[in-house]
Motif scaffolding. Structure first.
Motif, short mmCIF file in Angstrom:
data_model
loop_
_atom_site.label_atom_id
_atom_site.label_comp_id
_atom_site.label_asym_id
_atom_site.label_seq_id
_atom_site.Cartn_x
_atom_site.Cartn_y
_atom_site.Cartn_z
N MET A 293 8.95 63.54 19.06
CA MET A 293 9.28 64.08 20.38
C MET A 293 10.04 63.04 21.20
SD MET A 293 8.83 66.98 21.85
CE MET A 293 9.55 67.51 23.38
N ALA A 294 9.64 61.78 21.08
CA ALA A 294 10.34 60.71 21.79
C ALA A 294 11.77 60.57 21.29
CB ALA A 294 9.59 59.39 21.62
N ARG A 295 11.99 60.75 19.97
CA ARG A 295 13.35 60.69 19.44
C ARG A 295 14.21 61.82 19.99
NH1 ARG A 295 13.43 60.00 13.02
NH2 ARG A 295 15.66 59.79 13.43
N LEU A 296 13.65 63.03 20.10
CA LEU A 296 14.42 64.14 20.64
C LEU A 296 14.83 63.88 22.08
CD1 LEU A 296 12.54 67.30 19.27
CD2 LEU A 296 14.65 66.26 18.41
N VAL A 297 13.90 63.37 22.88
CA VAL A 297 14.22 63.07 24.28
C VAL A 297 15.26 61.96 24.36
CG1 VAL A 297 13.25 62.22 26.45
CG2 VAL A 297 11.96 63.85 25.08
N TYR A 298 15.16 60.99 23.48
CA TYR A 298 16.13 59.88 23.48
C TYR A 298 17.53 60.36 23.13
CZ TYR A 298 18.47 55.60 21.99
OH TYR A 298 19.37 54.57 21.83
N PHE A 299 17.64 61.31 22.20
CA PHE A 299 18.96 61.82 21.83
C PHE A 299 19.60 62.61 22.98
CE2 PHE A 299 17.43 61.71 17.23
CZ PHE A 299 18.06 60.49 17.01
N ASN B 181 18.85 56.78 28.05
CA ASN B 181 18.18 55.89 29.01
C ASN B 181 16.70 56.22 29.18
OD1 ASN B 181 20.58 54.47 29.63
ND2 ASN B 181 21.22 56.10 31.03
N ASN B 182 16.26 57.32 28.60
CA ASN B 182 14.87 57.75 28.74
C ASN B 182 14.08 57.34 27.50
OD1 ASN B 182 12.45 59.00 29.27
ND2 ASN B 182 13.34 60.96 29.85
N GLU B 183 13.28 56.29 27.60
CA GLU B 183 12.47 55.81 26.48
C GLU B 183 10.98 55.78 26.83
OE1 GLU B 183 13.85 52.12 24.97
OE2 GLU B 183 15.84 52.86 24.44
N LYS B 184 10.59 56.54 27.83
CA LYS B 184 9.19 56.52 28.26
C LYS B 184 8.26 57.07 27.18
CE LYS B 184 10.26 56.92 33.19
NZ LYS B 184 10.10 57.74 34.43
N LEU B 185 8.72 58.10 26.46
CA LEU B 185 7.85 58.69 25.43
C LEU B 185 7.63 57.73 24.27
CD1 LEU B 185 8.62 62.50 25.01
CD2 LEU B 185 6.48 61.40 25.63
N PHE B 186 8.54 56.81 24.03
CA PHE B 186 8.31 55.79 23.00
C PHE B 186 7.13 54.90 23.38
CE2 PHE B 186 12.72 56.61 21.52
CZ PHE B 186 12.44 56.77 20.17
N ASN B 187 6.98 54.62 24.68
CA ASN B 187 5.83 53.83 25.13
C ASN B 187 4.53 54.61 24.95
OD1 ASN B 187 7.63 51.79 25.92
ND2 ASN B 187 7.89 52.71 27.95
N ARG C 185 12.93 46.65 19.26
CA ARG C 185 13.36 47.60 20.31
C ARG C 185 13.40 46.91 21.67
NH1 ARG C 185 11.13 51.70 23.66
NH2 ARG C 185 9.01 51.05 23.16
N TRP C 186 12.37 46.10 21.98
CA TRP C 186 12.36 45.39 23.26
C TRP C 186 13.48 44.36 23.34
CZ3 TRP C 186 6.38 44.56 22.97
CH2 TRP C 186 5.74 45.74 23.37
N ARG C 187 13.76 43.68 22.22
CA ARG C 187 14.84 42.71 22.22
C ARG C 187 16.18 43.40 22.47
NH1 ARG C 187 13.44 40.41 17.99
NH2 ARG C 187 14.74 41.53 16.49
N GLU C 188 16.41 44.54 21.84
CA GLU C 188 17.65 45.29 22.06
C GLU C 188 17.73 45.77 23.51
OE1 GLU C 188 17.58 48.36 19.21
OE2 GLU C 188 18.14 47.08 17.51
N TYR C 189 16.58 46.18 24.05
CA TYR C 189 16.57 46.67 25.44
C TYR C 189 16.95 45.55 26.41
CZ TYR C 189 14.67 48.28 29.90
OH TYR C 189 14.50 48.60 31.22
N TRP C 190 16.33 44.37 26.23
CA TRP C 190 16.64 43.27 27.16
C TRP C 190 18.05 42.76 26.97
CZ3 TRP C 190 13.95 43.09 31.23
CH2 TRP C 190 12.59 43.37 31.22
N ASN C 191 18.56 42.73 25.75
CA ASN C 191 19.95 42.34 25.54
C ASN C 191 20.91 43.32 26.22
OD1 ASN C 191 19.23 40.13 24.01
ND2 ASN C 191 19.41 41.20 22.05
N GLU C 192 20.59 44.60 26.14
CA GLU C 192 21.42 45.60 26.80
C GLU C 192 21.38 45.45 28.31
OE1 GLU C 192 21.88 50.48 27.03
OE2 GLU C 192 20.35 49.55 25.75
N GLN C 193 20.17 45.19 28.84
CA GLN C 193 20.04 45.01 30.29
C GLN C 193 20.80 43.77 30.76
OE1 GLN C 193 18.61 47.04 32.59
NE2 GLN C 193 18.34 48.50 30.91
N SER C 194 20.71 42.66 30.02
CA SER C 194 21.40 41.44 30.42
C SER C 194 22.92 41.61 30.34
CB SER C 194 20.95 40.27 29.55
OG SER C 194 21.25 40.52 28.19
N SER C 195 23.40 42.33 29.31
CA SER C 195 24.85 42.57 29.21
C SER C 195 25.34 43.45 30.35
CB SER C 195 25.17 43.21 27.86
OG SER C 195 24.54 44.48 27.73
#
Length: 339
Positions: free
Chosen positions: A191-197, A201-207, A283-293
Motif C-alpha cells: 500500500m505504501a508503494r502504491l501511494v509513493y507511485f 513526496n508522500n512516504e508516511k505509509l513506509f514509516n 532509504r533514510w540516506r537517500e532521503y537526506w541526500n535528496e533534501q540536502s541537494s
C-alpha cells in the motif's frame, strides 16, 4: 448426476469425515491427491480475478499516472498484492477468531496432530495454494522483466513452501497465525508503494509499515518459541506415527533438536531484520541526500537572483539591444536650449 459428482470434485473440498462429538457428529476434512484437482480449478479462478483487477482497476489508474515502464510493472505487482493481502487478512482473521485459535493459544498445539480440519480452514489453504501457483503463469502473462523474475520466483517458492508444509505436516493452526501476521505487514508495504507511485513526496505509509513489520516479526518469533519450545514437547502422543499424521512431534522431545530448530528460526528472523534495517538505512540516506541537494539548489538559485538584482540596480539592464534604466524607461540625452 455423474456430471454433478465430477463438478463437486473440482469445486468442493474432498475427503470429508464425520467425527463424533458430545453434541452429535461434526463433518471435517483431511487431505489427499484429489485436492490437486480442486487446486487446479481455483488456479483458473485466480487467473480470471487477476485479469479483472488488472483491467478494471490498475490499468485505468496507470493511464492517469503515466508511469515509466519500471514503475508500471511495480505498480501492477503491488496493486495485485494489495487486493490479495487485504482479502486474505480479513478471511484469515475471520477463520482464526471463529475457530478460537486466538482466544485459546493452547489450541495451536493441543491434540496434535490436527489431521481433521474444519471446512473453512481446508478451503482457505486450498485457495492460498491456488493463488501462489497461479502467480507462476502470471509471470508470463504480465510480461515481467527478466531481472525481476528471480526475486518473484523466490517469493512464490517461500510462500508455497510455508503453506504446503503447514498443510501436509498438520500444522495448519500455527500456519494460519503466521500467515495472518505476514500478510498484515505485506499489505502495508505494498500500500505504501502504491501511494509513493502516485506522490513521490508522500512516504508516511513506509514509516507505518516499518513499525508494523517490527511488531509482526516480534510476534512471529514469540509464537515460534511458544509452540516449538513449550507446546509441542508437551503433546501426549510423542511416537512417530505417519498414518495418524504425527511426523515429528517426537523429535521435539529431544532438547538438542528443539534448541537447534529454535536457533535456526532465530537466525532466519535475524537475517530478515538485518535486511530490513539495511533497507531503512539506505532509504533514510537517500532521503537526506535528496533534501540536502534541494537545499543547495535553492540556496544557489537564491544567490543567483540576488546577484541579478544587484546588477540591475547598478548598471540597468538591456532589452532588445537598448539600455534601460531600473524603472524600465530608456535613458534619453537631454537637449540643450539654443541661446
Amino acid at each position: 448426476q455423474v456430471t454433478a459428482k465430477t463438478a463437486f470434485l473440482f469445486i468442493l473440498p474432498q475427503y470429508n469425515v464425520s467425527v463424533p462429538t458430545a453434541d452429535g457428529e461434526l463433518v471435517q476434512y483431511h487431505y489427499g491427491l484429489k485436492d490437486l484437482v480442486t487446486i487446479l480449478f481455483y488456479i483458473f479462478i485466480a487467473i480470471i480475478l487477476h485479469a479483472v483487477v488488472q483491467e478494471y482497476a490498475l490499468d485505468k489508474i496507470n493511464r492517469r499516472l503515466h508511469l515509466s515502464k519500471v514503475k508500471h510493472s511495480k505498480f501492477n505487482e503491488s496493486g495485485q498484492l494489495v487486493a490479495f493481502h487485504l482479502t486474505s487478512v480479513i478471511w484469515c482473521l475471520y477463520v482464526v477468531v471463529t475457530e478460537g485459535y486466538i482466544s485459546n493459544p493452547r489450541s495451536l498445539w493441543e491434540n496434535y496432530p490436527h489431521v481433521y480440519l474444519p471446512y473453512q480452514v481446508k478451503f482457505f489453504y486450498l485457495c492460498q495454494l491456488a493463488y501462489w501457483l497461479h502467480a507462476l503463469p502470471e509471470l508470463y502473462f504480465q510480461k515481467v522483466r527478466k531481472e525481476e523474475i528471480p526475486r518473484q520466483l523466490r517469493c512464490i517458492a517461500l510462500y508455497l513452501l510455508h503453506i504446503a508444509g503447514a498443510y501436509l505436516l498438520n500444522l495448519t493452526r500455527l500456519g494460519l497465525i503466521l500467515l495472518l501476521l505476514q500478510y498484515f505487514a505485506e499489505f502495508f508495504f505494498h500500500m505504501a508503494r502504491l501511494v509513493y507511485f502516485t506522490d513521490e513526496n508522500n512516504e508516511k505509509l513506509f514509516n507505518v509499515w516499518a513499525v508494523v513489520f517490527v511488531v509482526t516479526r516480534l510476534f512471529t518469533l514469540t509464537l515460534y518459541i511458544l509452540v516449538i519450545g513449550f507446546g509441542l514437547p508437551r503433546v501426549e502422543s510423542q511416537a512417530l506415527d505417519p498414518e495418524r499424521g504425527n511426523f515429528f512431534s517426537f523429535l521435539f522431545n529431544n532438547i538438542l533438536f528443539r534448541m537447534s530448530v529454535l536457533l535456526l528460526v532465530c537466525l532466519f528472523q535475524a537475517s530478515v531484520m538485518w535486511r530490513f534495517i539495511h533497507f531503512q538505512l539506505r532509504r533514510w540516506r537517500e532521503y537526506w541526500n535528496e533534501q540536502s541537494s534541494r537545499k543547495r539548489a535553492a540556496a544557489a538559485a537564491a544567490g543567483t537572483r540576488q546577484q541579478t538584482k544587484l546588477l540591475k540596480r547598478d548598471s540597468g539592464y538591456h532589452e532588445n539591444g537598448v539600455v534601460k534604466a531600473e524603472n524600465g524607461t530608456s535613458p534619453r540625452t537631454k537637449k540643450l536650449k539654443s541661446p
